[in-house]
Every structure is written in C-alpha cells, then in structure tokens.
Design a protein around this motif. Structure first.
Motif, short mmCIF file in Angstrom:
data_model
loop_
_atom_site.label_atom_id
_atom_site.label_comp_id
_atom_site.label_asym_id
_atom_site.label_seq_id
_atom_site.Cartn_x
_atom_site.Cartn_y
_atom_site.Cartn_z
N ASP A 1 8.44 15.75 13.14
CA ASP A 1 7.84 14.83 14.00
C ASP A 1 6.69 14.12 13.13
N CYS A 2 5.77 14.84 12.59
CA CYS A 2 4.75 14.23 11.80
C CYS A 2 5.39 13.27 10.50
N LEU A 3 6.14 13.87 9.87
CA LEU A 3 6.79 13.13 8.92
C LEU A 3 7.68 11.83 9.18
N ARG A 4 7.84 11.79 10.51
CA ARG A 4 8.69 10.53 11.05
C ARG A 4 7.66 9.53 11.39
N TYR B 1 0.12 19.75 5.35
CA TYR B 1 -1.13 19.75 6.41
C TYR B 1 -2.18 19.10 5.55
N ASP B 2 -2.39 19.82 4.17
CA ASP B 2 -3.48 19.28 3.46
C ASP B 2 -3.08 18.02 2.66
N GLY B 3 -1.75 17.79 2.12
CA GLY B 3 -1.36 16.75 1.54
C GLY B 3 -1.24 15.43 2.14
N LEU B 4 -0.98 15.57 3.27
CA LEU B 4 -0.85 14.43 4.29
C LEU B 4 -1.91 14.31 5.33
N ARG B 5 -2.78 15.01 5.12
CA ARG B 5 -3.85 15.14 6.25
C ARG B 5 -3.32 15.16 7.69
N LEU B 6 -2.31 16.15 7.83
CA LEU B 6 -1.66 15.89 9.17
C LEU B 6 -2.71 16.20 10.25
N LEU C 1 5.95 11.37 -1.35
CA LEU C 1 5.59 13.00 -1.42
C LEU C 1 6.20 13.47 -2.64
N ILE C 2 5.31 14.02 -3.45
CA ILE C 2 5.72 14.61 -4.95
C ILE C 2 5.58 16.17 -4.52
N VAL C 3 6.69 16.79 -4.67
CA VAL C 3 6.77 18.15 -4.76
C VAL C 3 6.85 18.69 -6.12
N GLU C 4 5.66 19.16 -6.83
CA GLU C 4 5.74 19.48 -8.01
C GLU C 4 6.18 21.12 -8.01
N ALA C 5 6.69 21.62 -9.10
CA ALA C 5 7.65 22.76 -9.20
C ALA C 5 8.49 22.83 -7.77
N ALA C 6 9.10 22.01 -7.36
CA ALA C 6 9.99 21.99 -6.27
C ALA C 6 11.13 23.22 -6.32
N ASP C 7 11.33 23.63 -7.47
CA ASP C 7 12.43 24.63 -7.48
C ASP C 7 11.69 25.97 -7.46
N ARG D 1 0.83 -1.28 -0.01
CA ARG D 1 -0.04 0.06 -0.04
C ARG D 1 0.96 1.29 0.07
N THR D 2 0.68 2.17 -0.98
CA THR D 2 1.47 3.47 -1.09
C THR D 2 0.67 4.39 -0.85
N TYR D 3 0.90 5.48 -0.20
CA TYR D 3 0.19 6.81 -0.01
C TYR D 3 1.22 7.75 -0.83
N VAL D 4 0.43 8.34 -1.57
CA VAL D 4 0.92 9.23 -2.56
C VAL D 4 0.19 10.67 -2.16
N ALA D 5 1.31 11.71 -1.73
CA ALA D 5 0.85 13.07 -1.49
C ALA D 5 1.46 14.14 -2.53
N ARG D 6 0.70 14.79 -3.23
CA ARG D 6 1.16 15.81 -4.13
C ARG D 6 0.97 17.10 -3.64
N LEU D 7 2.16 17.85 -3.48
CA LEU D 7 2.45 19.33 -2.93
C LEU D 7 2.74 20.08 -4.19
N ASP D 8 2.38 21.31 -3.94
CA ASP D 8 2.78 22.18 -5.20
C ASP D 8 3.72 23.40 -4.81
N GLY D 9 4.76 23.17 -5.14
CA GLY D 9 6.13 24.19 -4.65
C GLY D 9 5.64 25.59 -4.89
N ARG D 10 4.90 25.93 -6.14
CA ARG D 10 4.45 27.13 -6.46
C ARG D 10 3.30 27.82 -5.36
N GLN D 11 2.67 26.98 -4.42
CA GLN D 11 2.02 27.33 -3.60
C GLN D 11 2.69 27.71 -2.24
N MET D 12 3.89 27.12 -2.16
CA MET D 12 4.89 27.52 -0.94
C MET D 12 5.84 28.75 -1.08
#
Length: 173
Positions: A67-70, A49-54, A82-88, A27-38
């Motif tokens: 702590d949450c990521l570990r 918080y949204d991508g991983l339902r913290l 964790l896929i960080v789109e537009a990570a740059d 079972r793989t949980y995939v979270a897509r995060l948007d670097g443009r929003q960061m």
C-alpha cells in the motif's frame, strides 16, 4: 549490464551502471536499501521504513508495504528509484519471505509502470534496481522472473488504478 524481466526491475552487478533512463528529467527520489540488513521480515520493513520515510501509520506487514509503495505521496517526486544493495543477501535464509518481497516489489512496480511523459518517453515512475554480487545476477534474475510468472499466473486482480497502467513485460539480457 542490466538484466530485466519487467521494465521497472533491473538486476545489476555491484559497481554496475544504473540504466541511463533513470537519470532523465524531473524530480527523482532515490532510496538506498541494504540487503545485508534484511535478515528477517521485520528488518526488511525497517529498511523500507527508513529509506522511504514511510508514514507512522505503516502497518509492518506485506500488505501495508505494498500500500505504501503504490502511494508514495508523502515523497513529492516525478519518479522513485529503489536501490537494493546486496539484493542477493536479502532474506537469504527465508525463501518464502524473499518471494513475498519480490512479489511486493513487482506488484508495486506494475502499479506505477509506464507513465506517459509529455515529451513522449515512456518511463516507469517506480524503478527497482537490485544490485548484487556479479555471480548472483543470474540467480536473482531467475527469482524475479519466477516471481513475476507467479504473480501473473495467480491472476492477482488489479485495482482500478493498476489496471490502467499495466505495461507488457519485456525479457532482456
């Protein structure tokens, strides 16, 4: 082609292929995060918080994110991607914040790294894929490498659970 410094962080060009080992069994949980929003640290925390339902008890700071990521026990899965789109573009105006984000991801990945699977395949249970503009791949890769060296050279102590799971980093192209 994916470029990585440590086995749990991959830097790929936009529209690039994900490493095939991310798609193996379990079972793989995939979270897509948007670097443009960061654009600032609050926006980074909101993406996680949204991508991983913290959990609602999330403290909205770097230590709380680590702590949450570990932990991730609220997301039942065998591995996490964790896929960080537009990570740059993540924290592009805040170099210190960007280094803190990368160090947090590297430390969390180190915590989860190289879990021995029953079939004998070593995979990280937490994988970070940083997708960015192809021209930015070398810069992002260098930032990841530099942050990894800072993390290792600062001799940040491993917690007991981390010490048992450290994998030797590999440098690939």
């Amino acid at each position: 082609m994916a470029v990585h410094t440590v086995p749990w962080v991959h830097v790929v060009p936009e529209q690039g292929a994900l490493p095939v080992d991310l798609l193996l069994t379990g079972r793989t949980y995939v979270a897509r995060l948007d670097g443009r929003q960061m654009r600032d640290t609050d926006a980074v925390f909101m993406q996680f918080y949204d991508g991983l339902r913290l959990p609602d008890c999330f403290g909205w700071n770097w230590n709380a994110l680590f702590d949450c990521l570990r932990d991730l026990t609220w997301l039942p899965a065998d591995q996490y991607v964790l896929i960080v789109e537009a990570a740059d573009e993540a924290l592009s105006g805040d170099p210190a914040g960007r280094r803190q984000l990368l160090r947090t991801l590297l430390r969390a990945g180190r915590r989860w790294s190289s879990v021995q699977r029953p079939e004998g395949i070593d995979l990280s249970r937490l994988v970070v894929v940083m997708s960015c503009d192809p021209a930015s791949v070398p810069d992002v890769q260098e930032q990841v490498r530099s942050c990894w060296e800072e993390t290792v050279s600062s001799q940040e102590p491993l917690r007991p659970a981390e010490a048992m799971s450290v994998a030797a980093p590999s440098v690939g192209a």
